[in-house]
Design a protein around this motif. Sequence first.
Motif, mmCIF file in Angstrom:
data_model
loop_
_atom_site.group_PDB
_atom_site.id
_atom_site.type_symbol
_atom_site.label_atom_id
_atom_site.label_comp_id
_atom_site.label_asym_id
_atom_site.label_seq_id
_atom_site.Cartn_x
_atom_site.Cartn_y
_atom_site.Cartn_z
ATOM 1 N N LEU A 58 -3.307 4.044 8.458
ATOM 2 C CA LEU A 58 -3.370 3.398 7.148
ATOM 3 C C LEU A 58 -4.792 2.926 6.851
ATOM 4 C CD1 LEU A 58 -1.849 2.507 4.636
ATOM 5 C CD2 LEU A 58 -1.292 0.376 5.826
ATOM 6 N N HIS A 59 -5.450 2.403 7.871
ATOM 7 C CA HIS A 59 -6.842 1.960 7.710
ATOM 8 C C HIS A 59 -7.728 3.140 7.320
ATOM 9 C CE1 HIS A 59 -10.878 0.665 9.015
ATOM 10 N NE2 HIS A 59 -10.454 -0.551 8.687
ATOM 11 N N LYS A 60 -7.513 4.282 7.974
ATOM 12 C CA LYS A 60 -8.298 5.492 7.693
ATOM 13 C C LYS A 60 -8.059 5.959 6.252
ATOM 14 C CE LYS A 60 -8.981 10.194 9.393
ATOM 15 N NZ LYS A 60 -8.509 11.203 10.350
ATOM 16 N N ASP A 61 -6.778 5.973 5.825
ATOM 17 C CA ASP A 61 -6.452 6.377 4.454
ATOM 18 C C ASP A 61 -7.073 5.434 3.431
ATOM 19 O OD1 ASP A 61 -4.974 8.428 5.528
ATOM 20 O OD2 ASP A 61 -3.030 7.467 5.184
ATOM 21 N N LEU A 62 -6.992 4.147 3.701
ATOM 22 C CA LEU A 62 -7.547 3.141 2.793
ATOM 23 C C LEU A 62 -9.061 3.301 2.673
ATOM 24 C CD1 LEU A 62 -6.251 0.836 1.185
ATOM 25 C CD2 LEU A 62 -6.845 -0.696 3.048
ATOM 26 N N LYS A 63 -9.695 3.580 3.794
ATOM 27 C CA LYS A 63 -11.148 3.779 3.806
ATOM 28 C C LYS A 63 -11.535 5.014 2.990
ATOM 29 C CE LYS A 63 -14.935 3.572 7.089
ATOM 30 N NZ LYS A 63 -15.283 3.468 8.501
ATOM 31 N N ALA A 64 -10.761 6.081 3.112
ATOM 32 C CA ALA A 64 -11.033 7.315 2.362
ATOM 33 C C ALA A 64 -10.853 7.087 0.860
ATOM 34 C CB ALA A 64 -10.125 8.434 2.840
ATOM 35 N N ILE A 65 -9.800 6.368 0.485
ATOM 36 C CA ILE A 65 -9.567 6.075 -0.936
ATOM 37 C C ILE A 65 -10.684 5.193 -1.477
ATOM 38 C CG2 ILE A 65 -8.020 4.946 -2.585
ATOM 39 C CD1 ILE A 65 -5.696 5.733 -0.675
ATOM 40 N N ALA A 66 -11.118 4.221 -0.684
ATOM 41 C CA ALA A 66 -12.210 3.332 -1.105
ATOM 42 C C ALA A 66 -13.481 4.127 -1.367
ATOM 43 C CB ALA A 66 -12.455 2.270 -0.036
ATOM 44 N N LYS A 67 -13.749 5.102 -0.519
ATOM 45 C CA LYS A 67 -14.942 5.935 -0.705
ATOM 46 C C LYS A 67 -14.818 6.771 -1.973
ATOM 47 C CE LYS A 67 -17.916 9.170 1.711
ATOM 48 N NZ LYS A 67 -18.153 9.934 2.939
ATOM 49 N N THR A 68 -13.649 7.358 -2.184
ATOM 50 C CA THR A 68 -13.409 8.189 -3.369
ATOM 51 C C THR A 68 -13.502 7.378 -4.656
ATOM 52 O OG1 THR A 68 -11.947 9.622 -2.094
ATOM 53 C CG2 THR A 68 -11.747 9.736 -4.475
ATOM 54 N N LYS A 69 -12.899 6.191 -4.654
ATOM 55 C CA LYS A 69 -12.866 5.346 -5.856
ATOM 56 C C LYS A 69 -14.136 4.502 -6.015
ATOM 57 C CE LYS A 69 -9.127 4.249 -7.837
ATOM 58 N NZ LYS A 69 -8.330 4.645 -8.988
ATOM 59 N N ILE A 129 0.839 -1.205 0.000
ATOM 60 C CA ILE A 129 0.000 0.000 0.000
ATOM 61 C C ILE A 129 0.872 1.253 0.000
ATOM 62 C CG2 ILE A 129 -1.661 1.345 1.355
ATOM 63 C CD1 ILE A 129 -2.894 -1.353 2.231
ATOM 64 N N GLY A 130 1.983 1.207 0.725
ATOM 65 C CA GLY A 130 2.877 2.349 0.784
ATOM 66 C C GLY A 130 3.613 2.621 -0.516
ATOM 67 N N SER A 131 3.767 1.595 -1.346
ATOM 68 C CA SER A 131 4.537 1.778 -2.579
ATOM 69 C C SER A 131 3.670 1.973 -3.823
ATOM 70 C CB SER A 131 5.460 0.575 -2.789
ATOM 71 O OG SER A 131 4.705 -0.583 -3.058
ATOM 72 N N VAL A 132 2.368 1.818 -3.687
ATOM 73 C CA VAL A 132 1.456 1.939 -4.825
ATOM 74 C C VAL A 132 0.528 3.121 -4.593
ATOM 75 C CG1 VAL A 132 -0.413 0.787 -6.092
ATOM 76 C CG2 VAL A 132 1.541 -0.545 -5.299
ATOM 77 N N ASP A 133 0.385 3.974 -5.601
ATOM 78 C CA ASP A 133 -0.536 5.100 -5.505
ATOM 79 C C ASP A 133 -1.938 4.619 -5.867
ATOM 80 O OD1 ASP A 133 -1.876 7.485 -5.436
ATOM 81 O OD2 ASP A 133 -0.847 8.370 -7.158
ATOM 82 N N LEU A 134 -2.691 4.232 -4.860
ATOM 83 C CA LEU A 134 -4.025 3.665 -5.094
ATOM 84 C C LEU A 134 -5.016 4.670 -5.665
ATOM 85 C CD1 LEU A 134 -4.325 1.406 -1.943
ATOM 86 C CD2 LEU A 134 -4.151 0.665 -4.322
ATOM 87 N N ARG A 135 -4.692 5.954 -5.589
ATOM 88 C CA ARG A 135 -5.591 6.968 -6.151
ATOM 89 C C ARG A 135 -5.500 7.017 -7.674
ATOM 90 N NH1 ARG A 135 -4.377 8.974 -1.078
ATOM 91 N NH2 ARG A 135 -6.140 9.870 0.019
ATOM 92 N N SER A 136 -4.391 6.511 -8.247
ATOM 93 C CA SER A 136 -4.213 6.655 -9.694
ATOM 94 C C SER A 136 -4.096 5.341 -10.480
ATOM 95 C CB SER A 136 -2.970 7.514 -9.968
ATOM 96 O OG SER A 136 -1.818 6.850 -9.515
ATOM 97 N N VAL A 137 -3.805 4.226 -9.823
ATOM 98 C CA VAL A 137 -3.628 2.974 -10.571
ATOM 99 C C VAL A 137 -4.970 2.356 -10.946
ATOM 100 C CG1 VAL A 137 -1.393 2.429 -9.523
ATOM 101 C CG2 VAL A 137 -3.494 1.551 -8.486
ATOM 102 N N LEU A 138 -4.935 1.496 -11.950
ATOM 103 C CA LEU A 138 -6.136 0.747 -12.325
ATOM 104 C C LEU A 138 -6.424 -0.301 -11.263
ATOM 105 C CD1 LEU A 138 -5.467 0.180 -16.130
ATOM 106 C CD2 LEU A 138 -7.047 1.819 -15.088
#
Length: 131
Positions: free
Chosen positions: A95-106, A65-74
């Motif tokens: 990290l859980h909070k960040d992952l949850k926010a990205i999941a909501k956005t994506k 998760i730290g090495s992959v930009d989950l906001r931009s990858v397919l």
Amino acid sequence: MARSQAAKLDVIRLKREHDAKPAMKARRVPSARKLVIRLLPLIDEHRRSIMRYRGDLTTMIVEAIGSVDLRSVLLVELAGEAPLRTTTIGLPPSLHKDLKAIAKTKRASMNVLVNTALAHWLAAKRVIRLV
């Protein structure tokens, strides 16, 4: 061993004190946030081949998760894959909070994001190939 023999040896014995109070409270460490995930078969196969100890999967996921930009990858597709048993991991609260926010956005599940991070991370290591 008789009591007199034990006294001759350099030993001490431990005894619980019922009325003893702790000198000070232990510092509270933020607990890990539990996340139940299902890994894609190819990722799970690789994980099983390299994991030796409890906690290795969490370490691998945190690194991915730290090495992959989950906001931009397919995102990886989970539909049509064979069902797997669930695995529970513990993520640091931030990290859980960040992952949850990205999941909501994506508009994706956290499970999809974890599999996506692992897939891209393993592809960068040339363990698997993304198509």
